[in-house]
Enzyme design. Sequence first.
Site, PDB file in Angstrom:
ATOM      1  N   ALA A  12       0.743  -1.425   0.074  1.00 13.38           N
ATOM      2  CA  ALA A  12      -0.172   0.055   0.010  1.00 13.38           C
ATOM      3  C   ALA A  12       0.871   1.054  -0.111  1.00 13.38           C
ATOM      4  O   ALA A  12       0.491   2.068   1.142  1.00 13.38           O
ATOM      5  CB  ALA A  12      -0.904  -0.239   1.051  1.00 13.38           C
ATOM      6  N   GLU A 171      18.399  15.357  -0.688  1.00 12.69           N
ATOM      7  CA  GLU A 171      17.546  15.650   0.533  1.00 12.69           C
ATOM      8  C   GLU A 171      17.610  15.266   1.724  1.00 12.69           C
ATOM      9  O   GLU A 171      17.071  16.566   2.460  1.00 12.69           O
ATOM     10  CB  GLU A 171      16.292  15.301  -0.415  1.00 12.69           C
ATOM     11  CG  GLU A 171      15.747  15.856  -1.628  1.00 12.69           C
ATOM     12  CD  GLU A 171      14.074  15.332  -1.721  1.00 12.69           C
ATOM     13  OE1 GLU A 171      13.999  14.636  -1.551  1.00 12.69           O
ATOM     14  OE2 GLU A 171      13.524  15.815  -2.575  1.00 12.69           O
ATOM     15  N   ASP A 299       8.713   0.681  -7.833  1.00 15.43           N
ATOM     16  CA  ASP A 299       9.641   0.637  -7.368  1.00 15.43           C
ATOM     17  C   ASP A 299      10.281  -0.346  -8.147  1.00 15.43           C
ATOM     18  O   ASP A 299      11.638  -1.414  -8.318  1.00 15.43           O
ATOM     19  CB  ASP A 299      10.002   1.015  -6.268  1.00 15.43           C
ATOM     20  CG  ASP A 299      10.390   2.487  -5.933  1.00 15.43           C
ATOM     21  OD1 ASP A 299      10.241   3.218  -7.353  1.00 15.43           O
ATOM     22  OD2 ASP A 299      10.925   3.073  -5.114  1.00 15.43           O
TER      23      ASP A 299
HETATM   24  C1  LIG Z   1      13.328  10.317   0.975  1.00 15.98           C
HETATM   25  C2  LIG Z   1      12.872   9.599  -0.504  1.00 15.98           C
HETATM   26  C3  LIG Z   1      12.697  10.794  -0.891  1.00 15.98           C
HETATM   27  C4  LIG Z   1      12.262  10.582  -3.001  1.00 15.98           C
HETATM   28  N1  LIG Z   1      11.076  11.816  -3.501  1.00 15.98           N
HETATM   29  C5  LIG Z   1      10.862  11.945  -4.313  1.00 15.98           C
HETATM   30  C6  LIG Z   1      10.102  12.525  -5.382  1.00 15.98           C
HETATM   31  O1  LIG Z   1      10.579  13.709  -5.179  1.00 15.98           O
HETATM   32  N2  LIG Z   1       9.326  12.502  -5.983  1.00 15.98           N
HETATM   33  C7  LIG Z   1       9.090  10.677  -7.009  1.00 15.98           C
HETATM   34  O2  LIG Z   1       8.660  11.492  -8.033  1.00 15.98           O
HETATM   35  N3  LIG Z   1      10.127  10.258  -6.379  1.00 15.98           N
HETATM   36  C8  LIG Z   1      10.769  10.144  -5.624  1.00 15.98           C
HETATM   37  N4  LIG Z   1      11.296   9.221  -4.528  1.00 15.98           N
HETATM   38  C9  LIG Z   1      10.948   7.998  -4.968  1.00 15.98           C
HETATM   39  C10 LIG Z   1       9.212   7.051  -4.374  1.00 15.98           C
HETATM   40  O3  LIG Z   1       9.695   7.927  -3.448  1.00 15.98           O
HETATM   41  C11 LIG Z   1       9.662   5.888  -5.313  1.00 15.98           C
HETATM   42  O4  LIG Z   1       9.879   5.681  -6.272  1.00 15.98           O
HETATM   43  C12 LIG Z   1       7.723   5.718  -4.798  1.00 15.98           C
HETATM   44  O5  LIG Z   1       7.436   5.711  -3.171  1.00 15.98           O
HETATM   45  C13 LIG Z   1       7.751   4.014  -5.766  1.00 15.98           C
HETATM   46  O6  LIG Z   1       6.574   3.792  -4.971  1.00 15.98           O
HETATM   47  P1  LIG Z   1       5.737   1.841  -4.627  1.00 15.98           P
HETATM   48  O7  LIG Z   1       4.379   2.169  -4.535  1.00 15.98           O
HETATM   49  O8  LIG Z   1       6.282   1.416  -5.743  1.00 15.98           O
HETATM   50  O9  LIG Z   1       6.759   2.076  -3.234  1.00 15.98           O
HETATM   51  P2  LIG Z   1       6.310   2.389  -1.605  1.00 15.98           P
HETATM   52  O10 LIG Z   1       6.136   3.641  -2.128  1.00 15.98           O
HETATM   53  O11 LIG Z   1       7.918   1.632  -0.534  1.00 15.98           O
HETATM   54  O12 LIG Z   1       5.366   0.751  -0.854  1.00 15.98           O
HETATM   55  C14 LIG Z   1       5.525  -0.248  -1.265  1.00 15.98           C
HETATM   56  C15 LIG Z   1       4.674   0.070  -0.088  1.00 15.98           C
HETATM   57  O13 LIG Z   1       4.904  -1.886   0.176  1.00 15.98           O
HETATM   58  C16 LIG Z   1       4.217  -2.246   1.976  1.00 15.98           C
HETATM   59  N5  LIG Z   1       5.481  -3.262   1.649  1.00 15.98           N
HETATM   60  C17 LIG Z   1       7.010  -3.710   1.437  1.00 15.98           C
HETATM   61  N6  LIG Z   1       6.857  -4.565   1.536  1.00 15.98           N
HETATM   62  C18 LIG Z   1       5.995  -5.199   1.840  1.00 15.98           C
HETATM   63  C19 LIG Z   1       5.595  -6.891   2.216  1.00 15.98           C
HETATM   64  N7  LIG Z   1       6.686  -7.548   2.639  1.00 15.98           N
HETATM   65  N8  LIG Z   1       4.601  -7.693   3.059  1.00 15.98           N
HETATM   66  C20 LIG Z   1       3.825  -6.731   2.218  1.00 15.98           C
HETATM   67  N9  LIG Z   1       3.784  -5.089   2.471  1.00 15.98           N
HETATM   68  C21 LIG Z   1       5.005  -4.423   2.056  1.00 15.98           C
HETATM   69  C22 LIG Z   1       5.583  -1.205   2.474  1.00 15.98           C
HETATM   70  O14 LIG Z   1       5.228  -0.764   4.048  1.00 15.98           O
HETATM   71  C23 LIG Z   1       4.381   0.334   1.744  1.00 15.98           C
HETATM   72  O15 LIG Z   1       3.638   0.550   2.273  1.00 15.98           O
HETATM   73  C24 LIG Z   1      11.897   9.609  -2.750  1.00 15.98           C
HETATM   74  C25 LIG Z   1      12.437   8.645  -2.248  1.00 15.98           C
HETATM   75  C26 LIG Z   1      12.770   8.400  -1.090  1.00 15.98           C
HETATM   76  C27 LIG Z   1      13.131   7.236  -0.103  1.00 15.98           C
END
Ligand SMILES: Cc1cc2nc3c(=O)[nH]c(=O)nc-3n(C[C@H](O)[C@H](O)[C@H](O)COP(=O)(O)OP(=O)(O)OC[C@H]3O[C@@H](n4cnc5c(N)ncnc54)[C@H](O)[C@@H]3O)c2cc1C
Length: 403
Positions: A12, A171, A299
């Site tokens: 999520a 950042e 990601d």
């Molecule tokens: C400090 C920081 C600053 C950033 N700034 C930017 C920005 O300015 N602009 C931009 O576009 N991108 C930015 N990014 C990148 C961006 O945050 C990621 O690309 C984005 O979060 C990817 O989304 P996601 O849904 O794939 O993963 P996430 O947002 O990381 O979500 C993954 C989810 O899966 C859950 N999860 C993980 N493993 C498990 C498991 N085994 N079982 C159950 N649940 C699990 C986690 O708890 C989480 O809720 C930044 C990243 C960081 C770390």
Amino acid sequence: MSTKPRIVVLGAGYAGMMTTKKLIKNLTPEEAEIVLVNKHNYHYQTTWLHEVAAGTINQNQVRIMIKDIISPNRVRLIYDTVVKIDQDDNRVILENSELIYDYLVIALGYETNTFGIKGMDEHAFFIESFESSQLIREHIEYQFAKFHQDPNADESSLTILVGGGGFTGIEFIGELVERVPKLCKKYDIDRGKAKIINVEAAPSILPTFDKELVSYARKSLQERGAQILEGTKINECTKEGFIVGEDNELIKAGTVVWTGGVKASPVLTNSGFELTKGRFTVNGDLRAPGRDNIFVIGDCAWVMNKLEGRPYPPTAQAAMQHASTCANNIRSLIHHEPLEEFVFSDKGTVASLGVTDAMGSILGGKKLYGKPAAAMKKVVDDRYLFLLGGINLLVKKGKVRPF
Ligand SMILES: Cc1cc2nc3c(=O)[nH]c(=O)nc-3n(C[C@H](O)[C@H](O)[C@H](O)COP(=O)(O)OP(=O)(O)OC[C@H]3O[C@@H](n4cnc5c(N)ncnc54)[C@H](O)[C@@H]3O)c2cc1C
């Protein structure tokens, strides 16, 4: 027994939350059952974690209860950890139960990649999750409180060493240059004693940014007391700090944070998905090659930019756009309609350099610096809140304060 298809969304984060929201819109409860699985009962803003780690934001602003955004009456919410996916049996193994799916969306985000640097896994902190970021915040404050108590303490315990000069590392440094003076004041410590050091192996920090923007960022951070060591390779991380460069110089620090790389959730490799450079390459419709009912987004995924012949960078911006294509394609599969190809629409990127400074480029490549860039960054952050939870969430958790 129900005959309607079950869609299981894993994770999520940006990708998982937005996919679930769009699925609710795209499909009626009679057409499909939707299940969302996440480790915790809250969603957090991954793009704000550097602020949590530095202690410059109220932690409650970063976390949102999932049930406040997605109604448990409409979506089955399971708070559990995904251990493995059994692709052949269409089964997800969780820590406490198992789930069968008809359609699966893998949106489990990233874990830190230390590229095998000796000692990094053992001795460095990572900005990897809400909890790991909270731990960094607590650790930094503890170092300052401890120094205050012990006049003979080693000054290097106040040093904060950040490995990696990419987006996250820079950042984070931007937040630290604002936080450290406040901690010095709180604990009666001379500001000159607390060093903030960024170490980057490449010749320049922020390699994906325009040179002018990088110069601006470097100057802004240096003027506020950060040391930026570019072209400096970290050979090893020990409990004392980093060993760097050809002379194996030791930079001692009380807090060591590694931000130099990420790779897809380990669940993918544990489940037989082969990664290339840390991510899983998907088809243009975001499905796993050879698996018609499995989507990999956010990601975890490499999505090729066919025009440039390389993958799009993994960002929150891309994750949200994946979500839209993924939800549309699941609807199309259920309705036996053709699937759409993912097309990335680049809205620009702004990197924060603290609360009141930032730099980046927006639509059409227009460069922004300083306060206008910082304001734009807040607007971008708030736009996501609005898309996720409408005006109510924006008022509750937004960064731009109208009054
Ligand atoms: C400090 C920081 C600053 C950033 N700034 C930017 C920005 O300015 N602009 C931009 O576009 N991108 C930015 N990014 C990148 C961006 O945050 C990621 O690309 C984005 O979060 C990817 O989304 P996601 O849904 O794939 O993963 P996430 O947002 O990381 O979500 C993954 C989810 O899966 C859950 N999860 C993980 N493993 C498990 C498991 N085994 N079982 C159950 N649940 C699990 C986690 O708890 C989480 O809720 C930044 C990243 C960081 C770390």
